[in-house]
Each structure stands twice: as C-alpha cells, then as structure tokens.
Design a protein around this motif. Structure first.
Motif, PDB file in Angstrom:
ATOM      1  N   VAL A  21      10.738 -10.774  -0.580  1.00 17.92           N
ATOM      2  CA  VAL A  21      10.442  -9.554  -2.285  1.00 17.92           C
ATOM      3  C   VAL A  21       9.873  -7.996  -1.246  1.00 17.92           C
ATOM      4  CG1 VAL A  21       9.729  -9.147  -4.339  1.00 17.92           C
ATOM      5  CG2 VAL A  21      11.394 -11.318  -3.866  1.00 17.92           C
ATOM      6  N   VAL A  22       8.566  -8.969  -1.055  1.00 16.27           N
ATOM      7  CA  VAL A  22       7.660  -7.801  -0.699  1.00 16.27           C
ATOM      8  C   VAL A  22       8.375  -6.250   1.009  1.00 16.27           C
ATOM      9  CG1 VAL A  22       5.763  -7.475   0.994  1.00 16.27           C
ATOM     10  CG2 VAL A  22       5.937  -8.990  -0.961  1.00 16.27           C
ATOM     11  N   ALA A  23       9.112  -7.691   1.281  1.00 22.15           N
ATOM     12  CA  ALA A  23      10.072  -6.872   2.923  1.00 22.15           C
ATOM     13  C   ALA A  23      11.409  -5.746   2.381  1.00 22.15           C
ATOM     14  CB  ALA A  23      10.568  -7.828   3.651  1.00 22.15           C
ATOM     15  N   ILE A  29       9.063   1.606  -0.486  1.00 20.32           N
ATOM     16  CA  ILE A  29       8.551   2.084  -0.664  1.00 20.32           C
ATOM     17  C   ILE A  29       8.166   3.505   0.491  1.00 20.32           C
ATOM     18  CG2 ILE A  29       5.973   2.400   0.453  1.00 20.32           C
ATOM     19  CD1 ILE A  29       5.548  -0.391  -1.938  1.00 20.32           C
ATOM     20  N   GLY A  30       8.739   2.582   1.632  1.00 20.19           N
ATOM     21  CA  GLY A  30       8.360   3.236   3.452  1.00 20.19           C
ATOM     22  C   GLY A  30      10.586   3.958   3.246  1.00 20.19           C
ATOM     23  N   ALA A  33       9.779   7.128   5.514  1.00 27.01           N
ATOM     24  CA  ALA A  33       9.663   7.291   6.582  1.00 27.01           C
ATOM     25  C   ALA A  33      10.876   6.537   7.251  1.00 27.01           C
ATOM     26  CB  ALA A  33       8.184   5.995   6.675  1.00 27.01           C
ATOM     27  N   LEU A  34      11.855   5.505   6.657  1.00 28.35           N
ATOM     28  CA  LEU A  34      13.161   5.871   7.487  1.00 28.35           C
ATOM     29  C   LEU A  34      13.630   6.795   7.374  1.00 28.35           C
ATOM     30  CD1 LEU A  34      14.377   3.722   8.631  1.00 28.35           C
ATOM     31  CD2 LEU A  34      15.498   3.089   5.881  1.00 28.35           C
ATOM     32  N   LEU A  35      13.760   7.593   6.627  1.00 26.27           N
ATOM     33  CA  LEU A  35      13.866   8.766   7.111  1.00 26.27           C
ATOM     34  C   LEU A  35      14.028   9.730   8.440  1.00 26.27           C
ATOM     35  CD1 LEU A  35      16.495  10.474   6.532  1.00 26.27           C
ATOM     36  CD2 LEU A  35      15.024  11.785   4.280  1.00 26.27           C
ATOM     37  N   PRO A 117      11.709   1.091  11.410  1.00 28.32           N
ATOM     38  CA  PRO A 117      10.322   1.442  12.007  1.00 28.32           C
ATOM     39  C   PRO A 117       9.723   0.027  12.348  1.00 28.32           C
ATOM     40  CG  PRO A 117      10.853   2.702  10.454  1.00 28.32           C
ATOM     41  CD  PRO A 117      12.136   2.146  10.734  1.00 28.32           C
ATOM     42  N   THR A 118       8.527   0.054  13.629  1.00 27.82           N
ATOM     43  CA  THR A 118       8.073  -1.085  13.189  1.00 27.82           C
ATOM     44  C   THR A 118       7.624  -2.162  12.697  1.00 27.82           C
ATOM     45  OG1 THR A 118       7.306  -0.845  15.671  1.00 27.82           O
ATOM     46  CG2 THR A 118       6.719  -2.339  15.008  1.00 27.82           C
ATOM     47  N   LEU A 119       6.891  -1.692  11.684  1.00 29.01           N
ATOM     48  CA  LEU A 119       6.542  -2.306  10.107  1.00 29.01           C
ATOM     49  C   LEU A 119       7.665  -2.418   9.719  1.00 29.01           C
ATOM     50  CD1 LEU A 119       4.015  -2.670   8.287  1.00 29.01           C
ATOM     51  CD2 LEU A 119       4.343  -0.339   7.373  1.00 29.01           C
ATOM     52  N   LEU A 120       8.967  -2.019   9.428  1.00 29.03           N
ATOM     53  CA  LEU A 120       9.692  -2.754   8.572  1.00 29.03           C
ATOM     54  C   LEU A 120      10.855  -3.755   9.235  1.00 29.03           C
ATOM     55  CD1 LEU A 120      11.905   0.061   7.121  1.00 29.03           C
ATOM     56  CD2 LEU A 120      10.176  -1.445   5.952  1.00 29.03           C
TER      57      LEU A 120
END
Length: 148
Positions: A21-23, A29-30, A33-35, A117-120
C-alpha cells in the motif's frame, strides 16, 4: 489459526500488505516526480506531448501492480488463516513473480536511463522482503509438542 507460527506468518503477510500500500501511495504522491523523470528520460527521443501518454501508461501499470499485490497478500493471509493446502506453493510462486517484476522495474532502462525513479523502484522491492519472511516462515519445520 493454530499457533504462534501462523501468527508470525500472518504478521509478515500484513507487513507485506502495508508495504505494498505504501509503495502504491508513493506512486500517487510522487506522480509529478514520475512525470518529470519520464520527461528527462524521453525528451529528445519522442515528441514532448507523447511523454504524457507514457506517464499515463506507466502510472496505470504501477497502480495495477499495487492492486494485484494487495490481492495477493490478502490471498496468502486467507490461506494461512484457513489452513489451506498449497499455501507454501502459492506463496513461493507469488514471491518469484512479484520479486521478478520488482527487480525488472528497478533495473529497466529506456534510452540508456532507468524508466522509474530510484525511489519508486526501491519502494516496489520492499514488499518482497516481507514475502521472503512469509516463505521462510512457511517452510520452517513445525515443532511438535511432546507430552511428558
């Protein structure tokens, strides 16, 4: 539920559910940033207006993966609670599928750059750690109580 081992497996499964769920929320939320990241990857290779299409496809793909992950964790929890045969095989199969997809998402490249992105990418791998715990606990030999 029959014992402590089942509670541990359920706890690990619910942790995996929470991480999934957090992912998925990280994608929400991001989203901007993804775009931006996709613009960095694809600008110069495709028309700028097409990046929005890529963003829509990638975001939908990640949301679908999140939904499938939630359903998978709920399936495992249900199988453990009800003592279904085949729980081990289903858990291993889901771990291999989910882990393979998570690593692919983390490492997938286009135009010489990572697509996500690395975080995702890392957020998508985290539920697999809970999956490893579930599988390890399910394959652990059960202790049999001996009457004295």
């Amino acid at each position: 539920m029959t014992g402590t081992g089942d509670r541990r497996v359920l706890t690990a499964a619910y942790v995996g559910l929470a991480l999934t769920v957090v992912a998925t929320l990280a994608v929400v939320i991001g989203n901007d940033a993804l775009l931006r990241h996709l613009h960095e990857v694809e600008d110069g290779w495709i028309a700028p207006d097409k990046v929005a299409v890529t963003h829509s496809v990638v975001a939908t793909y990640l949301y679908a993966l999140g939904g499938l992950g939630v359903v998978s964790w709920l399936l495992i929890a249900w199988m453990v609670k009800t003592g279904k045969r085949g729980t081990r095989v289903v858990a291993v199969t889901l771990l291999l599928l989910g882990g393979g997809i998570a690593v692919m998402n983390l490492l997938m490249e286009e135009y010489g750059r990572r697509v996500l992105p690395t975080l995702l990418g890392v957020a998508g791998v985290l539920p697999c750690l809970a999956g490893l715990a579930v599988v390890g606990l399910l394959w652990r030999p059960r202790r049999v109580a001996v009457a004295a």
